[in-house]
Design a protein around this motif. Structure first.
Motif, PDB file in Angstrom:
ATOM      1  N   ARG A  88       0.836  -1.207   0.000  1.00  0.00           N
ATOM      2  CA  ARG A  88       0.000   0.000   0.000  1.00  0.00           C
ATOM      3  C   ARG A  88       0.868   1.252   0.000  1.00  0.00           C
ATOM      4  O   ARG A  88       0.631   2.189  -0.765  1.00  0.00           O
ATOM      5  CB  ARG A  88      -0.924   0.018   1.224  1.00  0.00           C
ATOM      6  N   TRP A  89       1.885   1.269   0.871  1.00  0.00           N
ATOM      7  CA  TRP A  89       2.776   2.419   0.965  1.00  0.00           C
ATOM      8  C   TRP A  89       3.490   2.655  -0.367  1.00  0.00           C
ATOM      9  O   TRP A  89       3.552   3.782  -0.850  1.00  0.00           O
ATOM     10  CB  TRP A  89       3.801   2.219   2.080  1.00  0.00           C
ATOM     11  N   ALA A  90       4.021   1.585  -0.953  1.00  0.00           N
ATOM     12  CA  ALA A  90       4.763   1.707  -2.208  1.00  0.00           C
ATOM     13  C   ALA A  90       3.866   2.270  -3.311  1.00  0.00           C
ATOM     14  O   ALA A  90       4.285   3.143  -4.075  1.00  0.00           O
ATOM     15  CB  ALA A  90       5.346   0.362  -2.627  1.00  0.00           C
ATOM     16  N   SER A  91       2.640   1.795  -3.378  1.00  0.00           N
ATOM     17  CA  SER A  91       1.749   2.293  -4.436  1.00  0.00           C
ATOM     18  C   SER A  91       1.417   3.768  -4.224  1.00  0.00           C
ATOM     19  O   SER A  91       1.318   4.524  -5.194  1.00  0.00           O
ATOM     20  CB  SER A  91       0.491   1.446  -4.537  1.00  0.00           C
ATOM     21  N   THR A  92       1.271   4.225  -2.976  1.00  0.00           N
ATOM     22  CA  THR A  92       1.000   5.644  -2.730  1.00  0.00           C
ATOM     23  C   THR A  92       2.220   6.509  -3.028  1.00  0.00           C
ATOM     24  O   THR A  92       2.082   7.694  -3.302  1.00  0.00           O
ATOM     25  CB  THR A  92       0.551   5.910  -1.276  1.00  0.00           C
ATOM     26  N   GLN A  93       3.407   5.895  -2.995  1.00  0.00           N
ATOM     27  CA  GLN A  93       4.647   6.612  -3.288  1.00  0.00           C
ATOM     28  C   GLN A  93       5.005   6.573  -4.768  1.00  0.00           C
ATOM     29  O   GLN A  93       6.015   7.126  -5.184  1.00  0.00           O
ATOM     30  CB  GLN A  93       5.819   6.032  -2.474  1.00  0.00           C
ATOM     31  N   GLY A  94       4.181   5.881  -5.547  1.00  0.00           N
ATOM     32  CA  GLY A  94       4.453   5.762  -6.973  1.00  0.00           C
ATOM     33  C   GLY A  94       5.544   4.762  -7.311  1.00  0.00           C
ATOM     34  O   GLY A  94       6.088   4.764  -8.414  1.00  0.00           O
ATOM     35  N   ILE A  95       5.856   3.900  -6.378  1.00  0.00           N
ATOM     36  CA  ILE A  95       6.874   2.862  -6.593  1.00  0.00           C
ATOM     37  C   ILE A  95       6.183   1.658  -7.229  1.00  0.00           C
ATOM     38  O   ILE A  95       5.223   1.127  -6.660  1.00  0.00           O
ATOM     39  CB  ILE A  95       7.549   2.457  -5.267  1.00  0.00           C
ATOM     40  N   PRO A  96       6.645   1.229  -8.403  1.00  0.00           N
ATOM     41  CA  PRO A  96       5.997   0.065  -9.030  1.00  0.00           C
ATOM     42  C   PRO A  96       6.213  -1.199  -8.188  1.00  0.00           C
ATOM     43  O   PRO A  96       7.331  -1.491  -7.767  1.00  0.00           O
ATOM     44  CB  PRO A  96       6.695  -0.059 -10.384  1.00  0.00           C
ATOM     45  N   ILE A  97       5.118  -1.898  -7.937  1.00  0.00           N
ATOM     46  CA  ILE A  97       5.198  -3.107  -7.117  1.00  0.00           C
ATOM     47  C   ILE A  97       4.100  -4.075  -7.552  1.00  0.00           C
ATOM     48  O   ILE A  97       2.986  -3.660  -7.869  1.00  0.00           O
ATOM     49  CB  ILE A  97       5.082  -2.761  -5.615  1.00  0.00           C
ATOM     50  N   ALA A  98       4.430  -5.337  -7.598  1.00  0.00           N
ATOM     51  CA  ALA A  98       3.465  -6.365  -7.995  1.00  0.00           C
ATOM     52  C   ALA A  98       2.466  -6.612  -6.871  1.00  0.00           C
ATOM     53  O   ALA A  98       2.757  -6.381  -5.692  1.00  0.00           O
ATOM     54  CB  ALA A  98       4.193  -7.664  -8.331  1.00  0.00           C
ATOM     55  N   VAL A  99       1.303  -7.086  -7.239  1.00  0.00           N
ATOM     56  CA  VAL A  99       0.259  -7.390  -6.258  1.00  0.00           C
ATOM     57  C   VAL A  99       0.618  -8.628  -5.448  1.00  0.00           C
ATOM     58  O   VAL A  99       0.275  -8.732  -4.275  1.00  0.00           O
ATOM     59  CB  VAL A  99      -1.095  -7.595  -6.976  1.00  0.00           C
ATOM     60  N   ARG A 100       1.346  -9.557  -6.082  1.00  0.00           N
ATOM     61  CA  ARG A 100       1.741 -10.799  -5.424  1.00  0.00           C
ATOM     62  C   ARG A 100       3.231 -11.014  -5.604  1.00  0.00           C
ATOM     63  O   ARG A 100       3.861 -10.394  -6.436  1.00  0.00           O
ATOM     64  CB  ARG A 100       0.976 -11.977  -6.026  1.00  0.00           C
ATOM     65  N   GLY A 101       3.762 -11.918  -4.799  1.00  0.00           N
ATOM     66  CA  GLY A 101       5.166 -12.297  -4.946  1.00  0.00           C
ATOM     67  C   GLY A 101       6.070 -11.553  -3.980  1.00  0.00           C
ATOM     68  O   GLY A 101       5.633 -10.812  -3.112  1.00  0.00           O
ATOM     69  N   ARG A 102       7.337 -11.794  -4.177  1.00  0.00           N
ATOM     70  CA  ARG A 102       8.362 -11.255  -3.298  1.00  0.00           C
ATOM     71  C   ARG A 102       8.487  -9.748  -3.499  1.00  0.00           C
ATOM     72  O   ARG A 102       8.444  -9.249  -4.616  1.00  0.00           O
ATOM     73  CB  ARG A 102       9.697 -11.929  -3.613  1.00  0.00           C
ATOM     74  N   ILE A 103       8.664  -9.029  -2.392  1.00  0.00           N
ATOM     75  CA  ILE A 103       8.869  -7.586  -2.446  1.00  0.00           C
ATOM     76  C   ILE A 103      10.379  -7.344  -2.462  1.00  0.00           C
ATOM     77  O   ILE A 103      11.114  -7.892  -1.648  1.00  0.00           O
ATOM     78  CB  ILE A 103       8.231  -6.891  -1.230  1.00  0.00           C
ATOM     79  N   ALA A 104      10.809  -6.512  -3.392  1.00  0.00           N
ATOM     80  CA  ALA A 104      12.240  -6.229  -3.539  1.00  0.00           C
ATOM     81  C   ALA A 104      12.804  -5.634  -2.245  1.00  0.00           C
ATOM     82  O   ALA A 104      12.141  -4.845  -1.566  1.00  0.00           O
ATOM     83  CB  ALA A 104      12.469  -5.268  -4.699  1.00  0.00           C
ATOM     84  N   ASN A 105      14.039  -6.024  -1.927  1.00  0.00           N
ATOM     85  CA  ASN A 105      14.696  -5.504  -0.728  1.00  0.00           C
ATOM     86  C   ASN A 105      14.780  -3.986  -0.740  1.00  0.00           C
ATOM     87  O   ASN A 105      14.682  -3.346   0.312  1.00  0.00           O
ATOM     88  CB  ASN A 105      16.094  -6.097  -0.577  1.00  0.00           C
ATOM     89  N   SER A 106      14.964  -3.402  -1.912  1.00  0.00           N
ATOM     90  CA  SER A 106      15.068  -1.942  -1.989  1.00  0.00           C
ATOM     91  C   SER A 106      13.759  -1.285  -1.543  1.00  0.00           C
ATOM     92  O   SER A 106      13.777  -0.260  -0.853  1.00  0.00           O
ATOM     93  CB  SER A 106      15.426  -1.507  -3.412  1.00  0.00           C
ATOM     94  N   VAL A 107      12.630  -1.883  -1.891  1.00  0.00           N
ATOM     95  CA  VAL A 107      11.335  -1.339  -1.478  1.00  0.00           C
ATOM     96  C   VAL A 107      11.152  -1.512   0.026  1.00  0.00           C
ATOM     97  O   VAL A 107      10.705  -0.595   0.718  1.00  0.00           O
ATOM     98  CB  VAL A 107      10.176  -1.996  -2.264  1.00  0.00           C
ATOM     99  N   VAL A 108      11.518  -2.666   0.546  1.00  0.00           N
ATOM    100  CA  VAL A 108      11.424  -2.918   1.992  1.00  0.00           C
ATOM    101  C   VAL A 108      12.301  -1.927   2.746  1.00  0.00           C
ATOM    102  O   VAL A 108      11.884  -1.357   3.765  1.00  0.00           O
ATOM    103  CB  VAL A 108      11.808  -4.379   2.335  1.00  0.00           C
ATOM    104  N   SER A 109      13.506  -1.670   2.235  1.00  0.00           N
ATOM    105  CA  SER A 109      14.419  -0.720   2.881  1.00  0.00           C
ATOM    106  C   SER A 109      13.845   0.692   2.865  1.00  0.00           C
ATOM    107  O   SER A 109      13.931   1.420   3.858  1.00  0.00           O
ATOM    108  CB  SER A 109      15.778  -0.730   2.179  1.00  0.00           C
ATOM    109  N   GLN A 110      13.259   1.077   1.732  1.00  0.00           N
ATOM    110  CA  GLN A 110      12.639   2.407   1.649  1.00  0.00           C
ATOM    111  C   GLN A 110      11.480   2.525   2.641  1.00  0.00           C
ATOM    112  O   GLN A 110      11.319   3.557   3.296  1.00  0.00           O
ATOM    113  CB  GLN A 110      12.150   2.666   0.224  1.00  0.00           C
TER     114      GLN A 110
END
Length: 70
Positions: free
Chosen positions: A42-64
């Motif tokens: 949810r946070w990534a989508s509000t920040q405009g960060i492309p993210i898949a609905v399913r699957g592994r979340i990239a470490n860079s997104v988790v770190s952000q």
């Protein structure tokens, strides 16, 4: 056959209780993990960060996300 002794019965019950509590703990951890993943998505989508609905979340997104939520 020998009848089960009190000690062996108590041991069997103890092992089963341990298995049950481990399973319950694992279920709680999975639920927390799903909740955290959902919050990150949810946070990534509000920040405009492309993210898949399913699957592994990239470490860079988790770190952000972690940096934005100290």
């Amino acid at each position: 056959m020998h009848p089960p002794t009190h000690r062996s019965l108590a041991s069997k019950i103890s092992r089963q209780l341990s298995k049950n509590s481990l399973a319950a703990t694992a279920a709680r951890l999975r639920a927390l993990s799903r909740q955290r993943s959902s919050a990150i998505r949810r946070w990534a989508s509000t920040q405009g960060i492309p993210i898949a609905v399913r699957g592994r979340i990239a470490n860079s997104v988790v770190s952000q996300y972690a940096a934005a939520h100290p």
